[in-house]
Design a protein around this motif. Structure first.
Motif, mmCIF file in Angstrom:
data_model
loop_
_atom_site.group_PDB
_atom_site.id
_atom_site.type_symbol
_atom_site.label_atom_id
_atom_site.label_comp_id
_atom_site.label_asym_id
_atom_site.label_seq_id
_atom_site.Cartn_x
_atom_site.Cartn_y
_atom_site.Cartn_z
ATOM 1 N N GLU A 83 10.056 44.912 36.582
ATOM 2 C CA GLU A 83 9.539 45.833 35.567
ATOM 3 C C GLU A 83 10.668 46.625 34.916
ATOM 4 O O GLU A 83 10.638 46.889 33.708
ATOM 5 N N ALA A 84 11.672 47.004 35.720
ATOM 6 C CA ALA A 84 12.794 47.774 35.177
ATOM 7 C C ALA A 84 13.557 46.968 34.132
ATOM 8 O O ALA A 84 14.070 47.537 33.148
ATOM 9 N N ARG A 85 13.633 45.639 34.300
ATOM 10 C CA ARG A 85 14.335 44.813 33.315
ATOM 11 C C ARG A 85 13.617 44.835 31.962
ATOM 12 O O ARG A 85 14.249 44.923 30.909
ATOM 13 N N GLU A 86 12.281 44.743 31.988
ATOM 14 C CA GLU A 86 11.544 44.796 30.732
ATOM 15 C C GLU A 86 11.633 46.187 30.105
ATOM 16 O O GLU A 86 11.759 46.324 28.887
ATOM 17 N N ARG A 87 11.579 47.232 30.932
ATOM 18 C CA ARG A 87 11.726 48.592 30.398
ATOM 19 C C ARG A 87 13.096 48.767 29.755
ATOM 20 O O ARG A 87 13.236 49.428 28.714
ATOM 21 N N ALA A 88 14.118 48.177 30.372
ATOM 22 C CA ALA A 88 15.466 48.293 29.813
ATOM 23 C C ALA A 88 15.553 47.605 28.454
ATOM 24 O O ALA A 88 16.227 48.093 27.543
ATOM 25 N N LEU A 89 14.873 46.471 28.297
ATOM 26 C CA LEU A 89 14.884 45.803 26.993
ATOM 27 C C LEU A 89 14.166 46.651 25.944
ATOM 28 O O LEU A 89 14.541 46.660 24.772
#
Length: 513
Positions: free
Chosen positions: A126-132
């Motif tokens: 989830e953190a990867r998508e939030r970072a994008l």
């Protein structure tokens, strides 16, 4: 040519110069006020069509704050995260039966506790998508043990990546990432230990850059060849990513300001409900005392009656035309929704008076394609990382896999060839975004089985996926012979006895609720 002036003329010219300087200063201040909230598109933008990196960094910080505090942007990020990762993902390596267990290496990496915080856990995904959404890019360093080939993934904050160094002959071929950051270190000072901050610069090679000659340092700074970096970005801008939220921020702020102004207006109108008119000062005092009646009586009933004397009049202030419908700000919310690629009904969590609830709850085709495209982006990242894990397992002396690593003569990238030419393929499987009834799916699979055109193993996999069975690959192995042929459980029960199909301590398959 010489001009001679009298003292009076010189004084008058000096006065004119002072007035012109004052006027120029006022004009500069006026122009500066008009520029508040705007950014300059000169410099790099004017020559190569790119936003300056400093502008993108400022927008990244702003997007992070709005993703936490702005209801619209917070919901936009949550919706994207939910659509991309809400159904989970299945990852496995398919290899030839009887060959090396490539999937064991893959699953060992995925289950490694050291990789959970930075890459493989649900929160890391989830953190990867939030970072994008807020940063527009992610950087992951793959720290590798040269002896065992073990790979540990650690994320690098995008704001710490100061520069991207590419091949001088090919800007699309990245060689190094320059990281500049401040860290806290512990230092011994006499009998005690103190904390101190330290500025560091480190170079990381790209995941695909492994030349025959590898320098230990660049400009006197260390090169971490044991931790190559893989870079994922969206909305590219000069080799770097830009936040998904950037296009929506200005309209989200405008909608917030509109709603705040609307709330202030409603509150102001509620403060002035009645107007009293009197002829004398004493009458005004008595009217004021009468109006001060408690709004709720002792019996709990709301409302009150005001009795005034002769010559005094009490009437409600007219509010027709003074109110503004809160839905008047919906076009601003629609522009914010367009900026994040979501329908306004979803962003506001309200279908509104002009939309059906089905519109607010159903993914339309463009949004479905957008989510699938983002899933493929994450799937490519997972696949490239796992290819590297397999390659390093072959390279390491104590690695679990055997084979050789060759360099592609065209691309220059390393390619893994397992012993005896065994083939493998890393599969990243996402659940469907279509909400189809399970009975409809099972009927379709049964129909496909009836036409005798699909292999049994494929039908078994489709049936397990329709029933949301966990660990599909593990159960496929239970109905597969060593040479890759389908071995139905009913046949195994007849030959080996009831329950023999679920050997090795594996439980009977169950469908997820």
């Amino acid at each position: 040519m010489t001009i001679t002036l009298t003292q009076a003329q010189a004084d008058e010219l000096e006065l004119y110069v002072e007035r012109l300087e004052e006027a120029a200063s006022d004009a500069a201040l006026l122009l500066a006020r008009e520029d508040v909230g705007w950014m300059s598109l000169g410099g790099d933008v004017g020559t190569n069509g790119r936003l300056p990196r400093e502008v993108v960094k400022a927008k990244t910080v702003q997007a992070r704050l709005h993703a936490l505090m702005d209801p619209l942007m917070r919901r936009a990020v949550a919706l994207h995260v939910g659509y991309v990762w809400g159904g989970g993902v299945q990852v496995a390596a398919k290899e030839r039966k009887g060959g090396q267990d490539v999937n064991a290496v893959v699953q060992g990496f995925l289950e490694d506790p050291s990789n959970l915080p930075g890459f493989t856990s649900a929160s890391a995904q989830e953190a990867r998508e939030r970072a994008l959404q807020t940063d527009g890019e992610t950087f992951h360093a793959l720290i590798t043990s040269p002896l065992s080939g073990r790979v540990q993934v650690r994320s690098i904050p995008c704001l710490e990546v100061a520069d991207v160094i590419t091949n001088p002959e090919d800007v699309d071929e990245v060689w190094f990432y320059k990281r500049t950051y401040t860290t806290t270190v512990l230092r011994a000072q006499g009998a005690s230990t103190v904390r101190a901050t330290e500025e560091r610069t480190t170079y990381y090679p790209s995941l695909w850059h492994r030349p025959a000659t590898r320098p230990r340092s660049i400009d006197g700074h260390e090169v971490r060849w044991d931790a190559p970096v893989i870079h994922t970005m969206v909305n590219p801008n000069g080799g770097r990513g830009t936040p998904d939220l950037m296009a929506a921020l200005v309209w989200s702020i405008a909608y917030k300001d509109f709603m705040q102004d609307w709330a202030r207006l409603v509150k102001a109108l509620s403060r002035f409900a009645f107007q009293a008119t009197t002829k004398t000062r004493a009458g005004a005092a008595s009217a004021r005392a009468a109006i001060a009646t408690a709004p709720v009586g002792t019996d709990g009933q709301v409302g009150a009656t005001v009795i005034t004397g002769e010559g005094q009049r009490l009437e409600a202030i007219g509010k027709s035309g003074a109110t503004i419908d809160s839905n008047s700000g919906r076009p601003l919310a629609a522009l914010a929704a367009a900026g994040v690629g979501l329908p306004v009904t979803m962003l506001l969590a309200d279908p509104g008076v002009t939309g059906a609830r089905a519109t607010a709850e159903t993914l339309d085709r463009p949004l479905r394609n957008q989510i699938n495209a983002r899933r493929r982006l994450h799937g490519d990242l997972i696949g490239q990382v796992l290819d590297y894990v397999i390659r390093e397992s072959v390279r390491a002396p104590q690695g679990a896999l055997k084979g050789r690593i060759m360099r592609d003569p065209v691309t220059g990238r390393e390619v893994v060839i397992l012993t005896d030419g065994e083939n493998y393929e890393v599969e990243v499987t996402w659940p469907s975004l279509n909400d189809i009834d399970v009975k409809v799916l099972m009927d379709a699979i049964a129909t496909a089985d009836g036409i005798d055109k699909l292999p049994p193993l494929l039908l078994a996999r489709l049936a397990m996926q329709a029933l949301a069975v966990e660990d599909v690959d593990g159960w496929i192995a239970q109905v597969q012979t060593d040479d890759g042929q389908f071995y139905p459980p009913s046949l195994r029960d007849q030959i080996e006895g009831p329950g023999a199909a679920y050997n090795d301590g594996a439980p009977a398959p169950t469908a997820a609720a």
